[in-house]
Design a protein around this motif. Structure first.
Motif, short mmCIF file in Angstrom:
data_model
loop_
_atom_site.label_atom_id
_atom_site.label_comp_id
_atom_site.label_asym_id
_atom_site.label_seq_id
_atom_site.Cartn_x
_atom_site.Cartn_y
_atom_site.Cartn_z
N VAL A 81 126.90 33.56 -10.20
CA VAL A 81 126.72 34.44 -9.16
C VAL A 81 127.59 33.72 -7.90
CG1 VAL A 81 124.99 34.83 -7.50
CG2 VAL A 81 124.43 35.35 -9.68
N GLY A 82 127.90 34.54 -6.95
CA GLY A 82 129.00 33.77 -6.40
C GLY A 82 130.57 33.58 -6.39
N ASP A 83 130.87 33.72 -7.83
CA ASP A 83 132.20 33.69 -8.15
C ASP A 83 132.91 34.78 -7.56
OD1 ASP A 83 131.64 31.25 -9.77
OD2 ASP A 83 131.81 32.48 -11.62
N GLU A 84 134.40 34.29 -7.20
CA GLU A 84 135.15 35.48 -6.60
C GLU A 84 135.94 35.94 -7.76
OE1 GLU A 84 136.93 33.77 -3.25
OE2 GLU A 84 135.28 34.32 -1.98
N VAL A 85 135.99 37.10 -7.95
CA VAL A 85 136.70 37.61 -9.10
C VAL A 85 137.46 39.23 -8.67
CG1 VAL A 85 134.88 36.87 -10.91
CG2 VAL A 85 134.50 39.34 -9.88
N CYS A 86 138.53 39.46 -9.74
CA CYS A 86 138.87 40.58 -9.84
C CYS A 86 138.78 41.31 -11.09
CB CYS A 86 140.40 40.61 -9.20
SG CYS A 86 141.47 39.67 -10.25
N ALA A 87 138.90 42.76 -11.29
CA ALA A 87 138.41 43.23 -12.57
C ALA A 87 139.16 44.20 -12.91
CB ALA A 87 137.04 43.38 -12.50
N LEU A 88 139.28 44.64 -14.01
CA LEU A 88 140.00 45.89 -14.69
C LEU A 88 138.57 46.67 -14.83
CD1 LEU A 88 142.49 47.10 -15.82
CD2 LEU A 88 141.71 46.19 -18.19
N LEU A 89 138.62 47.92 -14.61
CA LEU A 89 137.51 48.77 -14.68
C LEU A 89 137.74 50.11 -15.56
CD1 LEU A 89 136.44 48.65 -11.00
CD2 LEU A 89 135.63 47.27 -12.88
N ALA A 90 136.84 50.81 -16.10
CA ALA A 90 137.03 52.05 -16.45
C ALA A 90 136.62 53.11 -15.50
CB ALA A 90 136.15 52.39 -17.83
N GLY A 91 136.23 52.52 -14.43
CA GLY A 91 135.64 53.55 -13.35
C GLY A 91 134.78 52.77 -12.47
N GLY A 92 134.44 53.46 -11.30
CA GLY A 92 133.47 52.78 -10.55
C GLY A 92 134.04 51.84 -9.32
N GLY A 93 135.48 51.68 -8.84
CA GLY A 93 136.13 50.78 -8.19
C GLY A 93 135.89 51.17 -6.60
N TYR A 94 135.89 52.27 -6.34
CA TYR A 94 135.70 52.97 -5.03
C TYR A 94 134.23 53.02 -4.68
CZ TYR A 94 140.11 55.44 -5.66
OH TYR A 94 141.64 55.79 -5.79
N ALA A 95 133.34 51.85 -4.58
CA ALA A 95 132.13 51.71 -4.55
C ALA A 95 131.81 50.37 -3.83
CB ALA A 95 131.25 52.11 -5.70
N GLN A 96 130.47 50.21 -3.21
CA GLN A 96 130.03 48.89 -2.79
C GLN A 96 129.90 47.89 -3.85
OE1 GLN A 96 127.43 50.52 0.18
NE2 GLN A 96 128.54 49.52 1.89
N LYS A 97 129.52 48.33 -4.94
CA LYS A 97 129.22 47.65 -6.22
C LYS A 97 129.41 48.20 -7.41
CE LYS A 97 124.76 46.29 -3.69
NZ LYS A 97 123.24 46.18 -3.71
N VAL A 98 129.71 47.44 -8.40
CA VAL A 98 130.25 48.06 -9.65
C VAL A 98 129.89 47.05 -10.97
CG1 VAL A 98 132.59 47.18 -9.71
CG2 VAL A 98 132.24 49.11 -11.20
N ALA A 99 129.25 47.55 -11.88
CA ALA A 99 129.19 46.63 -13.32
C ALA A 99 130.41 46.66 -13.99
CB ALA A 99 128.00 47.39 -14.16
N VAL A 100 130.64 45.40 -14.37
CA VAL A 100 131.82 45.02 -15.26
C VAL A 100 131.72 44.28 -16.28
CG1 VAL A 100 134.10 44.29 -14.85
CG2 VAL A 100 132.79 44.99 -12.80
N PRO A 101 132.20 44.70 -17.49
CA PRO A 101 132.15 43.81 -18.72
C PRO A 101 132.65 42.66 -18.39
CG PRO A 101 132.67 46.48 -19.30
CD PRO A 101 132.72 46.20 -17.82
N ALA A 102 131.96 41.66 -18.91
CA ALA A 102 132.40 40.38 -18.43
C ALA A 102 133.75 39.96 -19.23
CB ALA A 102 131.43 39.25 -19.14
N GLY A 103 134.33 40.70 -20.09
CA GLY A 103 135.49 40.27 -20.50
C GLY A 103 136.77 40.71 -19.96
#
Length: 326
Positions: A81-103
């Motif tokens: 918690v607190g790590d700054e990240v960027c992520a590849l998504l299958a959807g959901g990026g246009y939102a305030q929160k998104v669940a992301v597979p850790a890989g």
């Protein structure tokens, strides 16, 4: 939370900023508080009703994001918690929160801020997987990039130059071609005024392009094969020019050439994780060394996603358009 939804397919006005339930991270996922997302052509296709999310993915558009981890699902290690990240998504990026597979997480590269990092995941993973993992571009070879001033194009130019390749690009204006030249492009082709097949033949003394990265699909298929070198590789990643075309197999055989066609969104999690791991190993050091950088045309509030979509549809941009979450 708030997110962009698409109650009915349509034009940019179909995008609605509204309140929706918060996502919950499942096993192997983290919850990211989104700082920014970026607009991709696939988002436009989804809005128009032509590109549904894969089963189990968020119904909201957005194929990449950056932000901070605010929750960890079961079975996740290596992230906090607190790590700054960027992520590849299958959807959901246009939102305030998104669940992301850790890989599909990447750390924000040193030297970039969180918003800039949102411009990286989709383009870097697309370029690296297609140009290098599939088409195996090598030093001293020639890469032709269609749409050289796009997000994909600006990243492809930089990565190809970083490995010692020669780069040709097509674009529709002098300003866009000039920017491609600033990034290192060697051969500049205005597709509105020039025939890219003839220009590639001239610039390579008849040899052709070893690798072509194509976003057009059907419209360019025959001419792309003509522009390929012997043992050339055509990587198709888009269909802006249609989905059906005739292929001259004799021409393909004569050049001992190969055609691949890929997308990222619907790939199995393990395949996406392997691409992300390769990007972290090979591309992140180049970014942190200052050899590669994201190209951001403009930032808009996420609630103004309709305006961002119109910018892309009008081709009124160079590089990426970002959407910043409130």
């Amino acid at each position: 939370m708030y997110a962009i939804t698409i109650p009915e397919p349509g034009g940019p006005e179909a995008l609605v900023w509204g309140e929706v339930p918060d996502p919950v991270p499942g096993e192997g996922e983290v919850l990211v508080e989104v700082v920014a997302s970026a607009v991709n052509r696939a988002d436009i296709m989804q809005r128009q009703g032509f590109y549904d999310p894969p089963p189990g993915a968020s119904s909201y558009p957005g194929l990449e994001c950056s932000g901070r981890i605010i929750g960890i699902g079961a079975g996740v290690s290596g992230w906090s918690v607190g790590d700054e990240v960027c992520a590849l998504l299958a959807g959901g990026g246009y939102a305030q929160k998104v669940a992301v597979p850790a890989g599909q997480l990447l750390p924000v590269p040193a030297g970039l801020d969180l918003k800039q990092a949102a411009a990286l995941p989709e383009v870097v993973c697309t370029v690296w997987s297609n140009v290098f993992m599939v088409a195996h571009l090598r030093p001293a070879e020639t890469l032709l990039v269609h749409g050289g001033s796009s997000g994909i194009g600006t990243m492809a130019i930089q990565l190809a130059k970083a490995v010692g390749a020669k780069v040709a690009v097509t674009a529709g204006s002098k300003d866009k071609l000039d920017y491609c030249a600033e990034l290192g492009a060697d051969i500049l082709i205005n597709y509105r005024e020039q025939d890219f097949v003839a220009e590639i033949e001239r610039a390579t003394d008849g040899a052709g392009a070893d690798v072509i990265l194509d976003n057009m699909g059907a419209k360019y298929l025959d001419r792309n094969v003509q522009a390929l070198a012997v043992n050339g590789r055509l990587a198709i990643i888009g269909m802006q020019g249609g989905i059906k075309a005739e292929l001259n197999i004799a021409a393909l055989l004569g050049k001992r050439a190969a055609i691949s066609a890929t997308s990222l969104r619907a790939r199995p999690l393990a395949e996406k994780a392997a691409i992300v791991a390769a990007v972290r190993e090979h591309v992140w050091p180049l970014i942190e060394a200052g050899q590669i950088r994201p190209v951001v045309d403009r930032e808009l509030p996420m609630s103004e996603a309709a305006t961002a979509h119109q910018v892309l549809e009008d081709s009124g941009h160079i590089g990426k358009v970002l959407l910043v979450a409130p």
